[in-house]
Design a protein around this motif. Structure first.
Motif, PDB file in Angstrom:
ATOM      1  N   UNK A  63       0.827  -1.207   0.000  1.00 59.21           N
ATOM      2  CA  UNK A  63       0.000   0.000   0.000  1.00 59.21           C
ATOM      3  C   UNK A  63       0.861   1.257   0.000  1.00 59.21           C
ATOM      4  N   UNK A  64       0.298   2.302  -0.602  1.00 56.23           N
ATOM      5  CA  UNK A  64       0.977   3.608  -0.587  1.00 56.23           C
ATOM      6  C   UNK A  64      -0.070   4.702  -0.698  1.00 56.23           C
ATOM      7  N   UNK A  65       0.158   5.789   0.037  1.00 57.75           N
ATOM      8  CA  UNK A  65      -0.718   6.951   0.001  1.00 57.75           C
ATOM      9  C   UNK A  65       0.156   8.193   0.054  1.00 57.75           C
ATOM     10  N   UNK A 110      -2.504   6.667   6.968  1.00 57.84           N
ATOM     11  CA  UNK A 110      -3.764   5.987   6.660  1.00 57.84           C
ATOM     12  C   UNK A 110      -3.614   4.472   6.505  1.00 57.84           C
ATOM     13  N   UNK A 111      -2.402   3.989   6.639  1.00 57.38           N
ATOM     14  CA  UNK A 111      -2.169   2.569   6.384  1.00 57.38           C
ATOM     15  C   UNK A 111      -1.913   1.746   7.643  1.00 57.38           C
ATOM     16  N   UNK A 112      -1.989   2.364   8.818  1.00 54.48           N
ATOM     17  CA  UNK A 112      -1.584   1.683  10.052  1.00 54.48           C
ATOM     18  C   UNK A 112      -2.337   0.373  10.279  1.00 54.48           C
ATOM     19  N   UNK A 113      -3.638   0.407  10.145  1.00 53.65           N
ATOM     20  CA  UNK A 113      -4.430  -0.799  10.380  1.00 53.65           C
ATOM     21  C   UNK A 113      -4.125  -1.873   9.353  1.00 53.65           C
ATOM     22  N   UNK A 164       2.170  -4.490   3.283  1.00 53.63           N
ATOM     23  CA  UNK A 164       3.514  -3.934   3.243  1.00 53.63           C
ATOM     24  C   UNK A 164       3.424  -2.454   2.893  1.00 53.63           C
ATOM     25  N   UNK A 165       4.026  -1.614   3.690  1.00 54.62           N
ATOM     26  CA  UNK A 165       4.029  -0.175   3.453  1.00 54.62           C
ATOM     27  C   UNK A 165       5.177   0.181   2.513  1.00 54.62           C
ATOM     28  N   UNK A 166       4.839   0.775   1.360  1.00 56.90           N
ATOM     29  CA  UNK A 166       5.869   1.226   0.429  1.00 56.90           C
ATOM     30  C   UNK A 166       6.290   2.634   0.795  1.00 56.90           C
ATOM     31  N   UNK A 173       8.195   2.447  -5.487  1.00 55.38           N
ATOM     32  CA  UNK A 173       8.383   1.194  -4.750  1.00 55.38           C
ATOM     33  C   UNK A 173       7.083   0.390  -4.721  1.00 55.38           C
ATOM     34  N   UNK A 174       5.975   1.093  -4.582  1.00 54.98           N
ATOM     35  CA  UNK A 174       4.676   0.416  -4.534  1.00 54.98           C
ATOM     36  C   UNK A 174       4.359  -0.267  -5.858  1.00 54.98           C
ATOM     37  N   UNK A 175       4.559   0.437  -6.967  1.00 51.81           N
ATOM     38  CA  UNK A 175       4.272  -0.135  -8.278  1.00 51.81           C
ATOM     39  C   UNK A 175       5.209  -1.296  -8.577  1.00 51.81           C
TER      40      UNK A 175
END
Length: 306
Positions: free
Chosen positions: A46-48, A53-56, A63-65, A70-72
């Motif tokens: 995930x990436x934002x 917004x990705x903690x949960x 996986x946090x990008x 990196x996300x793509x």
């Protein structure tokens, strides 16, 4: 030896069946999509653009990008859930898209979907457009649907993964068609919801609540299915005969609606526009025809002074 070989083969098979998905855009819809992929056992990145917004999702195994690039790079398939198509360009500026597939599930107009598809293809990636017909709470739930359009072979390759979010309805190769069908649904949805809001405003002005009128609003909404099923084939056949309804009588009914709202002291601008349309239909000589004649007026471009 045999056990080791079986185990190795099993591990290889398991590894090849893991589906990787990237979700970019973590508003309520994007978070629901990432969660649905996690529920399906997919490996999710995930990436934002804004943090926090990705903690949960990360706590659940996503996986946090650190960057969009990196996300793509983490997945063959990237799902975009942004406020609109234009938000894709700054998000993916400078990102290497070569060989990737992007599925943009952000709401926008058909022409922008086509422009986005060309932009992505020029960067060596495949592109699908989608329009999701449910709110975030409906993602991953039975009965949820989404329109998808773009190259059929790309859709076929990723259909099972996308169906995790909502049962997909393929609308052809034109990348604008998914958005066209979606926006047609939204025309009906938002005008119906505005009608409900208007009715509640009039109800409140007369001492009633939304709960008071809910049973009747629900009945009216449910009855619309029958009306749509009746009129659609007649409209397509060019049958606008006044054997069932007459536009002149419908126009009188709309005038009564407008007067009721005005007498209640609420905003009448939406209803006034509605009444104006019916008046124009009668003035155009369609008073003895069905109200479906209004489709012709609505299909005309707006001219000065109108």
């Amino acid at each position: 030896m045999s056990t080791s070989s079986t185990s190795s083969t099993s591990s290889t098979a398991t590894a090849t069946t893991i589906i990787t998905v990237t979700v970019i855009g973590l508003g309520p819809m994007g978070r629901a999509m990432a969660a649905a992929h996690l529920d399906a056992g997919h490996q999710v990145t995930v990436w934002n653009r804004s943090a926090g917004k990705d903690a949960e999702l990360v706590a659940r195994g996503a996986r946090r990008a650190g960057t969009a690039a990196e996300a793509v790079a983490a997945s063959a398939l990237t799902v975009l859930s942004l406020i609109d198509v234009d938000a894709m360009y700054p998000s993916l500026a400078g990102v290497d898209l070569t060989g990737r597939t992007l599925v943009n599930l952000s709401s926008d107009v058909p022409e922008k979907a086509r422009e986005a598809a060309a932009w992505v293809r020029a960067r060596g990636a495949a592109y699908l457009t989608g329009g999701v017909n449910v709110p975030p709470s409906g993602i991953g739930q039975e009965g949820s649907t989404a329109f998808v359009s773009g190259p059929e072979e790309v859709y076929a390759a990723h259909r099972a993964t996308l169906d995790v979010l909502a049962a997909t309805d393929y609308r052809g190769a034109d990348p604008g068609h998914a958005q066209l069908y979606y926006q047609l649904n939204m025309i009906m949805f938002w005008t119906a919801m505005t009608g409900f809001h208007q009715a509640v405003a009039v109800a409140r002005a007369n001492g009633l609540s939304a709960a008071d009128i809910l049973p009747y609003a629900s009945y009216t909404t449910d009855s619309m299915r029958g009306f749509l099923g009746f009129y659609a084939p007649r409209v397509d056949a060019g049958n606008h005969g006044g054997d069932v309804d007459r536009l002149a009588m419908c126009a009188a009914s709309v005038e009564h609606i407008l007067r009721t709202a005005a007498d209640s002291g609420v905003d009448t601008r939406i209803l006034a526009a509605h009444a104006d349309l019916f008046r124009r239909g009668v003035e155009a000589g369609f008073g003895d025809d069905s109200s479906s004649r209004l489709i012709g007026l609505l299909g005309e471009p707006v001219t000065a002074g109108r």
